[in-house]
Design an enzyme around this catalytic site. Structure first.
Site, PDB file in Angstrom:
ATOM      1  N   ARG A   1       0.829  -1.202   0.000  1.00  0.00           N
ATOM      2  CA  ARG A   1       0.000   0.000   0.000  1.00  0.00           C
ATOM      3  C   ARG A   1       0.870   1.262   0.000  1.00  0.00           C
ATOM      4  O   ARG A   1       0.630   2.197  -0.753  1.00  0.00           O
ATOM      5  CB  ARG A   1      -0.904  -0.029   1.232  1.00  0.00           C
ATOM      6  CG  ARG A   1      -1.897   1.124   1.350  1.00  0.00           C
ATOM      7  CD  ARG A   1      -2.832   0.855   2.521  1.00  0.00           C
ATOM      8  NE  ARG A   1      -3.720   1.958   2.826  1.00  0.00           N
ATOM      9  CZ  ARG A   1      -4.952   2.110   2.325  1.00  0.00           C
ATOM     10  NH1 ARG A   1      -5.415   1.240   1.437  1.00  0.00           N
ATOM     11  NH2 ARG A   1      -5.718   3.126   2.687  1.00  0.00           N
TER      12      ARG A   1
ATOM     13  N   ARG B   1      -3.182  10.233   2.524  1.00  0.00           N
ATOM     14  CA  ARG B   1      -3.483  11.090   3.688  1.00  0.00           C
ATOM     15  C   ARG B   1      -2.504  12.261   3.772  1.00  0.00           C
ATOM     16  O   ARG B   1      -2.489  12.988   4.757  1.00  0.00           O
ATOM     17  CB  ARG B   1      -3.406  10.275   4.987  1.00  0.00           C
ATOM     18  CG  ARG B   1      -4.315   9.029   5.052  1.00  0.00           C
ATOM     19  CD  ARG B   1      -5.793   9.359   5.046  1.00  0.00           C
ATOM     20  NE  ARG B   1      -6.586   8.137   5.159  1.00  0.00           N
ATOM     21  CZ  ARG B   1      -6.993   7.397   4.122  1.00  0.00           C
ATOM     22  NH1 ARG B   1      -6.690   7.745   2.875  1.00  0.00           N
ATOM     23  NH2 ARG B   1      -7.700   6.298   4.328  1.00  0.00           N
TER      24      ARG B   1
ATOM     25  N   HIS C   1      -9.154   3.584  -6.869  1.00  0.00           N
ATOM     26  CA  HIS C   1      -8.809   2.670  -5.767  1.00  0.00           C
ATOM     27  C   HIS C   1      -9.606   1.372  -5.875  1.00  0.00           C
ATOM     28  O   HIS C   1     -10.611   1.295  -6.565  1.00  0.00           O
ATOM     29  CB  HIS C   1      -9.128   3.339  -4.422  1.00  0.00           C
ATOM     30  CG  HIS C   1      -8.217   4.484  -4.117  1.00  0.00           C
ATOM     31  ND1 HIS C   1      -7.134   4.374  -3.277  1.00  0.00           N
ATOM     32  CD2 HIS C   1      -8.211   5.769  -4.565  1.00  0.00           C
ATOM     33  CE1 HIS C   1      -6.504   5.533  -3.217  1.00  0.00           C
ATOM     34  NE2 HIS C   1      -7.131   6.406  -3.979  1.00  0.00           N
TER      35      HIS C   1
ATOM     36  N   GLU D   1     -13.857   3.740  -6.099  1.00  0.00           N
ATOM     37  CA  GLU D   1     -13.506   2.697  -5.102  1.00  0.00           C
ATOM     38  C   GLU D   1     -14.317   1.453  -5.443  1.00  0.00           C
ATOM     39  O   GLU D   1     -15.543   1.474  -5.334  1.00  0.00           O
ATOM     40  CB  GLU D   1     -13.867   3.217  -3.710  1.00  0.00           C
ATOM     41  CG  GLU D   1     -13.488   2.324  -2.555  1.00  0.00           C
ATOM     42  CD  GLU D   1     -12.002   2.368  -2.242  1.00  0.00           C
ATOM     43  OE1 GLU D   1     -11.324   1.402  -2.621  1.00  0.00           O
ATOM     44  OE2 GLU D   1     -11.544   3.356  -1.634  1.00  0.00           O
TER      45      GLU D   1
END
Lengths: 288, 288
Positions: A54, A62, A103, A163
């Site tokens: 990841r 973030r 994602h 997503e």
């Protein structure tokens, strides 16, 4: 007008569908009906992709708060975020009209469009997506202002996330890949329709507004005492009503949803949140 | 007689069902019917578990060849293997009668017992497991001698692996966890029955013998040109017959299984083999 669009894969290096879609379109070109648009294809974290992880040091997705972009460099991903912000942004004064960050999730969320704001542009986008891809979900994370989020997509004047799940980390599934590609194409179709003022009166659509994270139960030593109940597993966005089972303890007891209000759980058993003991996120259903 | 048994979790640090089962039994004790057995519970790679990754430097479950155990230390996992070999083994002259190493996979393999030899003990074990857990699969990897494998379980006088899926890395699913626990208990029940000479005449069972790895198709630049076909995805151990689709190219064409012989594919789209471009492994069905 949405002129410049950045499509981004590999913000998380083990989420294969976005990585593969960007690679395919780099090799084959984007479908010709999008030649009207100024599309750039972008692979965000090649080092994490090479490591099939990841992130290397910190979650890249973030690192895009104003604070993180301005502070002393704290990690490889923080440094990378500053570079990406120069290329796609800069945040708050962006050269890119729309950033679409792609994602996937281990949760059974289907094809979900995540928007961070409910101003007119996003409402039209969400309604268009829902009209052209009725099987999709719209998730709204507007608990804070667009620019206060730390997500990569906020480097754009507008920014959204695709997503799609369920897909394990490090795996490409045909069903998830094709859903991802379809949603990316619908978003680009929307941009053309929006620019041509052809969206018309789109009907309102169902959407889910993010609530809060629900944690796994832990004992005094911080060890988990229960797992996601089989009735909740793979039931993302299915109503979870008062008294319905949500956890199964390791000694075989059910723990039920205790609140009066029905919730619409999602990110159920997402691998990336496992270390944080996040079991799922709540949401409320509303009309957008 | 099977006196000393080591149950091992966390050989791969992101395979949660074995890690959780060992933790639960450490906290609660093993079920009391197993008090007759000398069971040790073992967590193999705590550093990889803490990092939520398969391994830090090298795959621990390939470090148990004689060569790797004798060579100069090449990685943290190679060093760890030497320590584990002293504690559970040493390989070839082991203090542990049976090592059961617990794994999970992103492939839809159900509960699979992997054995590395077809001597009488393993045949009885396989038949007992199949009798008490008919939904399970028996996979035989006997292409080389037991002690020539690099697997952790070969530190035992006898050694087997439990492999259950589908479960993403870093996730604990109730269905996969309960299957894992059931197979572990059935193996311990078998040890008691074996020691008491109570296995009787177990009926022969179906088993799959490992063939070879099948790679994803790549272009001249080494880029993948296709994905697992949706008809093959999640169809582990389902017969793949001549002409049946196995890959879907990114431009939408099917690639079919070309051989005359039906194969029984498994480890289909396993995340850990993704970087190696392994699409699945073949096997043949036989009676054990």
């Amino acid at each position: 007008m949405i002129k410049s669009i950045a499509l981004v894969g590999g913000t998380h290096g083990n989420e294969m569908s976005g990585i593969q879609l960007i690679q395919n379109w780099e090799n084959q070109g984007t479908p010709s009906r999008f030649d009207l648009l100024d599309i750039s294809l972008y692979t965000a974290n090649p080092a994490a992709i090479a490591a099939n992880t990841r992130f290397l040091e910190e979650d890249l997705n973030r690192q895009f708060t104003h604070a993180a972009l301005e502070e002393a460099t704290s990690s490889q991903e923080n440094e990378l975020a500053k570079t990406i912000n120069q290329q796609l942004g800069p945040k708050g004064a962006s050269v890119t009209d729309l950033v679409v960050d792609i994602h996937n999730t281990t949760s059974h969320m289907g094809a979900t469009l995540i928007i961070l704001d409910t101003s007119d542009f996003y409402v039209q986008m969400a309604r268009y997506v829902k009209q052209h891809m009725p099987e999709s979900n719209i998730l709204v994370e507007d608990e804070k202002a667009y620019l206060d989020h730390g997500y990569l997509c906020t480097t754009g004047k507008y920014g959204v996330m695709i997503e799609v799940g369920a897909q394990p980390q490090g795996v490409l599934r045909e069903d998830v890949f094709l859903s991802t590609q379809k949603m990316a194409e619908v978003l680009l179709d929307f941009c053309i329709a929006f620019n041509n003022n052809e969206c018309g009166d789109l009907p309102p659509c169902e959407a889910f507004r993010l609530g809060e994270n629900i944690s796994f139960p832990l004992d005094e030593d911080g060890n988990r005492t229960a797992m996601i109940h089989h009735a909740l597993q793979d039931s993302d966005f299915v109503p979870l009503v008062t008294g319905a089972p949500m956890f199964r303890t390791f000694d075989g007891k059910d723990i039920v949803w205790p609140r009066e209000e029905t919730t619409y759980p999602h990110f159920i058993n997402e691998a990336a949140y496992n270390k944080l003991h996040v079991a799922f996120a709540t949401s409320t259903l509303f009309t957008l």
